[in-house]
Design an enzyme around this catalytic site. Structure first.
Site, PDB file in Angstrom:
ATOM      1  N   GLU A 172      -6.049 -10.519  -2.445  1.00 45.94           N
ATOM      2  CA  GLU A 172      -6.895 -10.436  -1.246  1.00 45.94           C
ATOM      3  C   GLU A 172      -8.371 -10.303  -1.633  1.00 45.94           C
ATOM      4  O   GLU A 172      -9.108  -9.497  -1.060  1.00 45.94           O
ATOM      5  CB  GLU A 172      -6.483  -9.254  -0.368  1.00 45.94           C
ATOM      6  CG  GLU A 172      -5.038  -9.275   0.080  1.00 45.94           C
ATOM      7  CD  GLU A 172      -4.677  -8.131   1.030  1.00 45.94           C
ATOM      8  OE1 GLU A 172      -5.599  -7.527   1.627  1.00 45.94           O
ATOM      9  OE2 GLU A 172      -3.472  -7.846   1.171  1.00 45.94           O
ATOM     10  N   GLU A 176       0.808  -1.217   0.000  1.00 45.20           N
ATOM     11  CA  GLU A 176       0.000   0.000   0.000  1.00 45.20           C
ATOM     12  C   GLU A 176       0.843   1.270   0.000  1.00 45.20           C
ATOM     13  O   GLU A 176       0.725   2.127   0.883  1.00 45.20           O
ATOM     14  CB  GLU A 176      -0.982  -0.038   1.177  1.00 45.20           C
ATOM     15  CG  GLU A 176      -1.894  -1.250   1.082  1.00 45.20           C
ATOM     16  CD  GLU A 176      -2.842  -1.407   2.266  1.00 45.20           C
ATOM     17  OE1 GLU A 176      -2.789  -0.567   3.194  1.00 45.20           O
ATOM     18  OE2 GLU A 176      -3.622  -2.363   2.274  1.00 45.20           O
TER      19      GLU A 176
END
Length: 355
Positions: free
Chosen positions: A263, A156
């Protein structure tokens, strides 16, 4: 466009805080189904935590359907790094052993993440900061060398809205790009055989963020960074336009690197104040988006399909069901609380089997 994904990282629970109740989805679940790992020509992954290893229902779903395992929490810095910057591998070792003992590929997640490590590194001079940053990455990767197939090296990195990169303790201490390049360099030195990923979320949901992420990939590759793969978390917003997922994965695949759907889940909840759609209408949107993702992934060349990973085995294992806003009815995954396949199983299985 709903933006509840943008705050998802504040919702992590402890590895033992697992939801235990649920309710039936709006469409009746499917009957007995074939193991996903037997249908797919690529690895099919799932995440989990050590607190689930003794849950017979969880084990049955995981060992029946999946061929790759990602520790949801235990290989993160929060679980390994102590306040004095010594390392505790107790929980991470349990996850690695679970994968080894059950013949699952192990994907490491995650080495450097903006939301962790600030307290232990606070107040260090730059030399000590850099040395301990390197040491942490080196010791973690070396410990699991030969056991992990790949690592999410930097997690991220892109700002929430896609406007550049995040600013945090790692970027302030070592530089916005330099801390990323450094992490990949150290990880590659520690395990040259591991596929090293840049991993992020909202890449399909927010085109601006997806574009910034791919520009970062291009910049790192041009600088000679040993970036080996692209990880798209794929926490899907079911209301994004048709074709948006396909467009992103096509652009990501153009680099020729392995791609990891890392994910996957797709919440049926809406952040709209008033959502007049029926449960069936929302489920149809959910199924369409997940089908598009799986088909776009399978459209990649076989050598670029690193793995297709779902973020939880059963609906009640999902981080979305640990959210204080949860009403116990969301069904974001491929199996319900009893381990019975949901309509999302069919969406994924049909696309993966077609490849």
């Amino acid at each position: 466009m709903p933006d509840f994904r943008l705050t998802r990282r504040h919702l992590l629970a402890s590895p033992l805080a697992l939801a235990a109740c649920g309710s039936a989805p709006s469409t009746p679940p499917l009957g007995p189904v074939s193991p996903l790992k037997d249908l797919a020509p690529c690895p099919v992954g799932v995440c989990g935590m050590s607190g689930q290893f003794d849950d017979a229902g969880w084990r049955d779903v995981v060992l029946t359907h999946f061929s790759q395992f990602t520790p949801e929490w235990e290989m993160k810095m929060e679980a390994i790094l102590r306040p004095d910057r010594s390392l505790d591998f107790t929980l991470a070792d349990r996850c690695a052993d679970f994968a080894t003992d059950n013949g699952l590929r192990l994907h490491g997640h995650a080495l450097i993440w903006y939301s962790q490590g600030a307290e232990a590194f606070a107040g260090l001079d730059r030399k000590t900061f850099a040395a301990d940053y390197d040491r942490y990455i080196r010791e973690v990767v070396t410990r699991y060398r030969g056991r992990t197939v790949g690592w999410d090296v930097v997690n991220e990195a892109v700002a929430e809205d896609g406007d550049g990169l995040r600013t945090h303790h790692w970027s302030e201490g070592l530089g916005d790009i330099d801390h990323i390049r450094r992490a990949f360099d150290v990880a590659h030195e520690a395990d040259p055989e591991s596929i090293l990923f840049l991993n992020d979320y909202n890449l399909e949901n927010l085109p601006r963020k997806g574009a910034t992420f791919l520009k970062l990939v291009e910049r790192l590759l041009k600088a000679g960074t040993p970036l080996g793969g692209i990880g798209s978390q794929s926490h899907l917003d079911i209301d994004i336009p048709d074709g948006q997922i396909t467009a992103f994965l096509r652009e990501a695949g153009a680099f020729g690197l392995p791609v990891h759907v890392s994910e996957l889940d797709a919440s049926l909840r809406s952040d709209s104040r008033i959502d007049l759609r029926s449960a069936g209408e929302r489920q149809a949107r959910q199924t369409a988006r997940v089908t598009e993702l799986a088909q776009a992934f399978m459209a990649l060349p076989p050598e670029q399909r690193y793995a297709f990973t779902v973020w939880g085995a059963r609906d009640t294992d999902s981080w979305l069901r640990r959210d204080e806003r949860d009403d116990g009815r969301d069904s974001p995954l491929l199996f319900d609380a009893s381990g019975t396949a949901t309509p999302l199983y069919d969406a994924v299985a049909g696309a993966l089997a077609s490849g």
